[in-house]
Design a protein around this motif. Structure first.
Motif, PDB file in Angstrom:
ATOM      1  N   SER A 271      53.794  15.303  -2.696  1.00 37.64           N
ATOM      2  CA  SER A 271      52.966  14.434  -3.591  1.00 37.64           C
ATOM      3  C   SER A 271      53.002  13.376  -3.848  1.00 37.64           C
ATOM      4  CB  SER A 271      53.188  15.206  -5.035  1.00 37.64           C
ATOM      5  OG  SER A 271      53.718  15.320  -5.490  1.00 37.64           O
ATOM      6  N   ALA A 272      54.540  13.043  -3.612  1.00 38.85           N
ATOM      7  CA  ALA A 272      55.010  11.746  -4.005  1.00 38.85           C
ATOM      8  C   ALA A 272      55.059  11.088  -2.768  1.00 38.85           C
ATOM      9  CB  ALA A 272      56.921  11.629  -4.213  1.00 38.85           C
ATOM     10  N   THR A 273      54.942  11.809  -1.722  1.00 36.09           N
ATOM     11  CA  THR A 273      54.362  10.814  -0.087  1.00 36.09           C
ATOM     12  C   THR A 273      53.271  10.788   0.356  1.00 36.09           C
ATOM     13  OG1 THR A 273      56.455  11.578   0.771  1.00 36.09           O
ATOM     14  CG2 THR A 273      55.081  10.841   2.096  1.00 36.09           C
ATOM     15  N   ALA A 274      52.371  11.391  -0.181  1.00 37.58           N
ATOM     16  CA  ALA A 274      51.260  11.371  -0.184  1.00 37.58           C
ATOM     17  C   ALA A 274      50.447  10.842  -1.525  1.00 37.58           C
ATOM     18  CB  ALA A 274      50.557  12.528  -0.624  1.00 37.58           C
ATOM     19  N   ARG A 275      51.228   9.775  -2.414  1.00 44.13           N
ATOM     20  CA  ARG A 275      50.888   9.064  -3.608  1.00 44.13           C
ATOM     21  C   ARG A 275      50.589   7.107  -2.901  1.00 44.13           C
ATOM     22  NH1 ARG A 275      52.422   8.269  -8.904  1.00 44.13           N
ATOM     23  NH2 ARG A 275      53.690   9.454  -8.767  1.00 44.13           N
ATOM     24  N   ASP A 276      49.489   7.421  -3.133  1.00 46.96           N
ATOM     25  CA  ASP A 276      48.906   5.761  -2.252  1.00 46.96           C
ATOM     26  C   ASP A 276      48.196   5.047  -3.645  1.00 46.96           C
ATOM     27  OD1 ASP A 276      46.229   6.741  -2.530  1.00 46.96           O
ATOM     28  OD2 ASP A 276      46.607   7.028  -0.164  1.00 46.96           O
ATOM     29  N   ARG A 277      47.594   3.891  -3.480  1.00 47.17           N
ATOM     30  CA  ARG A 277      46.840   2.967  -5.099  1.00 47.17           C
ATOM     31  C   ARG A 277      45.734   4.280  -5.356  1.00 47.17           C
ATOM     32  NH1 ARG A 277      45.972  -2.930  -3.171  1.00 47.17           N
ATOM     33  NH2 ARG A 277      48.391  -2.696  -3.092  1.00 47.17           N
ATOM     34  N   SER A 278      45.224   4.635  -4.168  1.00 46.12           N
ATOM     35  CA  SER A 278      43.523   5.397  -4.951  1.00 46.12           C
ATOM     36  C   SER A 278      43.904   6.596  -5.731  1.00 46.12           C
ATOM     37  CB  SER A 278      42.959   5.545  -3.420  1.00 46.12           C
ATOM     38  OG  SER A 278      43.604   6.447  -3.212  1.00 46.12           O
ATOM     39  N   ASN A 279      45.001   7.230  -5.331  1.00 42.26           N
ATOM     40  CA  ASN A 279      45.485   8.535  -5.739  1.00 42.26           C
ATOM     41  C   ASN A 279      46.921   8.154  -6.795  1.00 42.26           C
ATOM     42  OD1 ASN A 279      48.376   9.298  -3.865  1.00 42.26           O
ATOM     43  ND2 ASN A 279      46.919  10.153  -3.024  1.00 42.26           N
ATOM     44  N   ALA A 280      47.292   7.750  -7.198  1.00 40.55           N
ATOM     45  CA  ALA A 280      48.304   7.237  -8.000  1.00 40.55           C
ATOM     46  C   ALA A 280      48.165   8.177  -9.625  1.00 40.55           C
ATOM     47  CB  ALA A 280      48.841   5.743  -8.115  1.00 40.55           C
ATOM     48  N   LYS A 281      46.992   7.864  -9.692  1.00 40.64           N
ATOM     49  CA  LYS A 281      47.238   8.167 -11.302  1.00 40.64           C
ATOM     50  C   LYS A 281      46.829  10.556 -11.004  1.00 40.64           C
ATOM     51  CE  LYS A 281      43.623   8.936 -15.343  1.00 40.64           C
ATOM     52  NZ  LYS A 281      42.198   8.601 -15.496  1.00 40.64           N
ATOM     53  N   GLY A 282      46.665  10.402 -10.419  1.00 35.53           N
ATOM     54  CA  GLY A 282      45.459  11.718  -9.870  1.00 35.53           C
ATOM     55  C   GLY A 282      47.527  12.483  -9.298  1.00 35.53           C
ATOM     56  N   VAL A 283      48.337  11.804  -8.406  1.00 35.09           N
ATOM     57  CA  VAL A 283      49.956  12.433  -8.617  1.00 35.09           C
ATOM     58  C   VAL A 283      50.789  12.726  -9.956  1.00 35.09           C
ATOM     59  CG1 VAL A 283      51.598  11.358  -6.817  1.00 35.09           C
ATOM     60  CG2 VAL A 283      49.411  11.583  -6.004  1.00 35.09           C
TER      61      VAL A 283
END
Length: 470
Positions: A271-283
């Motif tokens: 999940s940390a690797t998949a984190r980006d600006r669009s999903n940071a809150k969800g992660v």
């Protein structure tokens, strides 16, 4: 008694024997430190699973969980076969079975990943006996991000409130990276074992598992595919939509974690690797849910009897009335006349899971509107959830009851009608599971919500006045 540390005593006469890997709630080959240690030892590897439904320290899985266990063990056996090893299954009290196995095979080393409830007493006795016999015995942290003895308050004790607990976790050294699966295992000589089917884990007369088969595909490969799908498609909306039971917005990873098809380290770093600006809150929200699981297990470590004993002992004074079996049965079968409660209980019976928001509502209704002891609900969930585990299940029931760690105050009663209006406004979830809702066939409510709330608060006055120390 704690079961910690990975150190072991040397082999002596056992130096040329195999390395035993004892699988429990870690049915995977990737990020399995015990399996990795056995492979790296250079010894032949003997993989073992023990079906122990006899030891008093072990809580045998319920019916739905046994269904999952059967299929996950089958998947694990196939993965191990592809790597060159065999999964040997035996049954009986684990202390006797593992002790006998070490003597039978001339084992040089035995490895396992740690457990955190009362089962750790078994692990400690096995470790002691093995070392006294000249066998290396090592345990590993594999199923929690942080070991319970590493996250403590400033006074050195355990946390009892989630927010400072999770803050301390985030301030601690980062969770370790997942370890790779061995490319190949050197197999030990085959020994006798049970056939998986002989354990009788699957329901037969009757076979009630049709909904489970329709909903789930257990196993490590399917778990990784679900994790990939969640992080690619759903995590961005997770923070906003996870409370909506009519939307497919949850991770559906809880049974994967319960049976160890995925480790929390894999989930954390993926999940940390998949984190980006669009999903940071969800992660961040998803990782905080991993934190809630950690909190449950750290609490289990301190209260291994929490499936039956109130964490806050003043709740022992709660005046539970005489149980009315008809009311309990109506709740179990989703026949209460309360739409959101009935939908949740029917989802549970069909699929082996229930949306988390609805779990809280159904638990609150049982405890505070029907005035049924939380232990009856905990036991029903234990038998019907595929993800029921010894920490999360009792921990969350005690949280709703008000008797647990960082618990919702008892006077917080989830009104199931207001919850439905807020989180299932269009009725999509209720209609899916209660198609007769809003028809003459749907029963009247078995209790009055306002009246039973008042009765629950009156009963709580007894707890408030109790002098029993926690």
């Amino acid at each position: 008694m704690s079961e910690r540390g990975a150190g072991g005593a040397g082999g002596g006469a056992h130096g040329d024997g195999p390395a035993v890997v004892w699988f429990r709630d870690d049915l995977r080959v990737a990020d399995n430190p015990a399996l990795r240690a056995a492979a790296d030892s250079g010894r032949p590897v003997l993989c073992v699973y023990v079906w122990d439904d006899r030891s008093p320290e072990v809580r045998a899985p319920g019916g739905a969980a046994r269904w999952w266990l059967h299929h996950s063990l089958h998947s694990l056996a196939e993965r191990l076969e592809a790597m060159g090893a065999t999964l040997t299954i035996r049954r009986g009290p684990a202390e006797q079975v593992i002790g006998g196995l070490l003597r039978e095979t001339g084992t040089a080393a035995v490895y396992w990943n740690r457990r955190y409830g009362s089962e750790r007493r078994i692990d400690e006795r096995i470790k002691t006996a093995a070392r006294e016999g000249g066998v290396e015995a090592s345990s590993f942290g594999a199923n929690l991000l942080f070991e319970p003895w590493t996250i403590r308050t400033g006074q050195g004790g355990p946390f009892s409130v989630y927010t400072p607990f999770w803050r301390a976790c985030l301030a601690a050294p980062a969770p370790r990276k997942p370890v790779a699966a061995p490319a190949r295992l050197t197999p030990a000589s085959r020994i006798d074992g049970e056939e998986l089917e002989a354990l009788g884990l699957l329901p037969t007369h009757p076979d009630w598992a049709g909904g489970l088969r329709e909903t789930w595909q257990p196993g490590e490969r399917a778990a990784h595919e679900q994790l990939r799908r969640f992080l690619a498609d759903d995590v961005a909306a997770y923070a906003d939509d996870r409370d909506l039971p009519g939307v497919d917005a949850t991770s559906r990873l809880s049974p994967r974690l319960r049976w160890g098809e995925l480790s929390p380290h894999q989930l954390w770093h993926a999940s940390a690797t998949a984190r980006d600006r669009s999903n940071a809150k969800g992660v961040s929200t998803f990782q905080s849910e991993l934190g809630w699981r950690e909190f449950a297990y750290h609490t289990l470590y301190e209260h291994p009897d929490m499936a039956t004993v109130n964490i806050h002992r003043r709740y022992d004074a709660f005046p539970w009335p005489r149980l009315h079996p008809a009311a309990l049965h109506a709740w179990q079968r989703g026949r209460t006349g309360i739409p959101l409660v009935d939908a949740g209980m029917r989802e549970l019976w069909h699929s082996g899971v229930m949306h988390n928001r609805v779990r809280m509502v159904t638990a609150s209704f049982l405890i505070k509107n029907l005035l049924v002891d939380w232990r009856h609900g905990e036991q029903w969930f234990w038998d019907t959830l595929v993800d029921a585990d010894p920490a999360n299940n009792p921990f969350n029931w005690q949280w709703v009851a008000g008797s647990g760690a960082d618990a919702a105050p008892y006077f917080r009663v989830f009104n199931p009608e207001l919850q439905r209006e807020k989180f299932d406004r269009q009725g999509d979830y209720v209609r899916r599971w209660v198609p007769e809702w809003d028809t003459p066939d749907y029963p009247e409510p078995i209790v009055d919500l306002a009246e039973t709330r008042r009765a629950a608060l009156a009963a709580f006055d007894v707890v408030k006045s109790a002098r029993t120390a926690d």
